[in-house]
Design a protein around this motif. Structure first.
Motif, PDB file in Angstrom:
ATOM      1  N   THR A  20       0.749  -1.223  -0.053  1.00 18.79           N
ATOM      2  CA  THR A  20       0.291  -0.163  -0.204  1.00 18.79           C
ATOM      3  C   THR A  20       0.492   1.327  -0.519  1.00 18.79           C
ATOM      4  O   THR A  20       0.288   2.233  -0.638  1.00 18.79           O
ATOM      5  CB  THR A  20      -0.464   0.451   1.063  1.00 18.79           C
ATOM      6  OG1 THR A  20       0.068   0.181   2.328  1.00 18.79           O
ATOM      7  CG2 THR A  20      -1.742  -0.939   1.483  1.00 18.79           C
ATOM      8  N   SER A  22       3.678   1.407  -2.040  1.00 20.86           N
ATOM      9  CA  SER A  22       3.474   2.512  -3.413  1.00 20.86           C
ATOM     10  C   SER A  22       2.337   3.474  -3.965  1.00 20.86           C
ATOM     11  O   SER A  22       2.661   3.934  -4.614  1.00 20.86           O
ATOM     12  CB  SER A  22       4.066   1.541  -4.274  1.00 20.86           C
ATOM     13  OG  SER A  22       5.079   1.281  -3.966  1.00 20.86           O
ATOM     14  N   LYS A  23       1.322   3.295  -3.454  1.00 22.72           N
ATOM     15  CA  LYS A  23      -0.030   3.528  -3.949  1.00 22.72           C
ATOM     16  C   LYS A  23      -0.145   4.587  -3.218  1.00 22.72           C
ATOM     17  O   LYS A  23      -0.615   5.305  -4.016  1.00 22.72           O
ATOM     18  CB  LYS A  23      -1.498   2.560  -3.610  1.00 22.72           C
ATOM     19  CG  LYS A  23      -2.890   3.196  -3.681  1.00 22.72           C
ATOM     20  CD  LYS A  23      -3.525   2.111  -2.909  1.00 22.72           C
ATOM     21  CE  LYS A  23      -5.270   2.284  -3.639  1.00 22.72           C
ATOM     22  NZ  LYS A  23      -5.272   3.817  -3.002  1.00 22.72           N
ATOM     23  N   SER A  27       0.382   8.344  -5.426  1.00 25.53           N
ATOM     24  CA  SER A  27      -0.764   8.688  -5.377  1.00 25.53           C
ATOM     25  C   SER A  27      -0.784  10.288  -5.324  1.00 25.53           C
ATOM     26  O   SER A  27      -0.885  11.338  -5.390  1.00 25.53           O
ATOM     27  CB  SER A  27      -1.985   8.397  -4.852  1.00 25.53           C
ATOM     28  OG  SER A  27      -1.988   8.101  -3.802  1.00 25.53           O
TER      29      SER A  27
END
Ligand code: ATP
Ligand code: MG
Length: 392
Positions: A20, A22-23, A27
């Motif tokens: 999570t 990297s996400k 963003s």
């Protein structure tokens, strides 16, 4: 600025933990208008780590490494970065005191194994971590900057927020405009919008909606690109210029009251219309009439024998039958599949009926090649799309 994200840890490669971080970072960076050029998951292994840093270096001038800063021997981010930039690891004494302090505050005994966490590459700038024991750090190697953050999301996020984000935030403001289209394949949307200078155009398909997002630092260019993009897709297919809104969201302020009669969608239209709080102002209710018997007894349909359940006539009759005191009665009847299709009415065929005080209209649709789920979803969305033209 081009950023590479390197999440570290065997647990990310064997599926034990979903990456999570990297996400989150991707963003966050996008919202600053910063491009992420690669995300590379790396196992806890020095050679892989060094290879990955070399790979990332070719694609980015800023590398964010997350994880592998723990005190155990499998945490090798420090060693890898130190070797990569050719600077030895040195003990940072004030950091050591802080880590000891952290243990004291938590009333835990300091374990000498944690001393390792006060080791940082020579020349590193420390990123403080008030949320755990692993501090982060920033180092430079010629034109390249590497930031190392811990893997625990609850530590990474505030450290990003307090240190890295302000550090990376452009002084220029990013302008974002966009719209959402319904019922155009992503490839068609992308092909109809020309390449435009000075702006980034992003497409995101979330069946059956497609978001077109235009961003850039020059406000005029973004505005101009937005107008060009808008005029290159059919006007009617754009349902919102607010990229955070979905088609069902448009009904939050409907002034008309709506009643629905659903067959193949099994209540999906009613669900979508009631997703937003406050929907009782316009949504009166609905009937799920799946069987012929219920279409007759609950909706007063009389067309079944002559025209069949999936027909214009039955759609019209269902819409009329359900409207009652509502401004709009809307119906869906169709064949979602995988069985039940005929040469006349193959799977993917559906009819929508709309009854208002101006009369009854019916619409025929045919979506070949979609699975059951998608036929039902597109049918409900087609109904919403027709409704938006009447009630909004
Ligand atoms: P700490 O010293 O606090 O343990 P660390 O830098 O050593 O920090 P890791 O040991 O690599 O971090 O990871 C700790 C935990 O954080 C992992 O067990 C995992 O649950 C979570 N984690 C690590 N990387 C990620 C990631 N990319 N996305 C989501 N969770 C992650
Ligand atoms: Mg780890």
């Amino acid at each position: 600025l081009r950023v590479a994200i390197l999440p570290i840890g065997n647990e990310l490669l064997d599926g034990r933990v979903v990456d999570t971080n990297s996400k989150f970072l991707g963003s966050e960076l996008a919202s600053l208008g910063i491009e992420t050029t690669c995300i590379l998951s790396v196992p806890d292994d020095l050679k892989s780590m060094l290879d990955s840093l070399r790979f990332a270096e070719k694609r980015a001038n800023f590398i964010i490494v997350t994880g592998g800063l723990g005190p155990t021997s499998d945490d090798i981010t420090r060693e890898a970065v130190s070797e990569f930039i050719g600077r030895p690891l040195v003990m940072n004494n004030s950091l050591l005191e802080e880590i000891k302090d952290f243990f004291k505050r938590r009333q835990r005994a300091f374990n000498p194994i944690n001393e390792k966490q006060a080791l940082v590459p020579e020349t590193a700038t420390i990123i403080p971590n008030s949320w755990g024991t692993a501090p982060g750090f920033i180092v430079k190697k010629e034109g390249l900057t590497i930031a190392a953050l811990p893997g625990v999301p609850a530590e990474l996020k505030p450290m990003w927020e307090q240190t890295l984000k302000p550090f990376l935030s452009p002084t220029k403001k990013l302008f974002v405009k966009g719209f959402k289209t319904f019922n155009l394949p992503e490839s068609v949307v992308a092909a109809s919008i020309p390449e435009l200078d000075g702006v980034t155009i992003g497409y995101r398909a979330q069946f059956p909606e497609i978001t077109v997002k235009i961003s850039g630092f020059d406000k005029d260019k973004v505005e101009r690109a937005f107008d060009i993009a808008k005029s290159s897709v059919p006007r009617d297919s754009i349902f919102t210029e607010d990229i955070h809104k979905s088609l069902p969201d448009l009904f939050a302020h409907s002034k008309f009251t709506i009643a629905v009669a659903e067959s193949c969608t099994g209540g999906l239209l009613g669900k979508l219309l009631t997703d937003l709080p406050g929907s009782s102002r316009y949504f009166l209710g609905g009937v799920i009439a799946y069987s012929n018997e219920l279409k007759e007894s609950l909706l007063g349909v009389t067309t079944l024998k002559e025209f069949g359940a999936v027909s214009r006539e039955t759609a019209a009759s269902m819409a009329k039958g359900v409207r009652g005191k509502a401004d709009v009665g809307i119906s869906i009847t169709g064949i979602a599949g995988p069985d039940g299709g005929t040469p006349d009415k193959p799977v993917g065929t559906f009819y929508i009926g709309i009854d208002t005080n101006k009369g009854t209209e019916t619409y025929h649709f045919f979506y070949p090649g979609l699975d059951r789920d998608r036929v039902r979803k597109i049918a409900a969305y087609e109904a919403l799309n027709l409704l938006r033209k009447i009630v909004l």
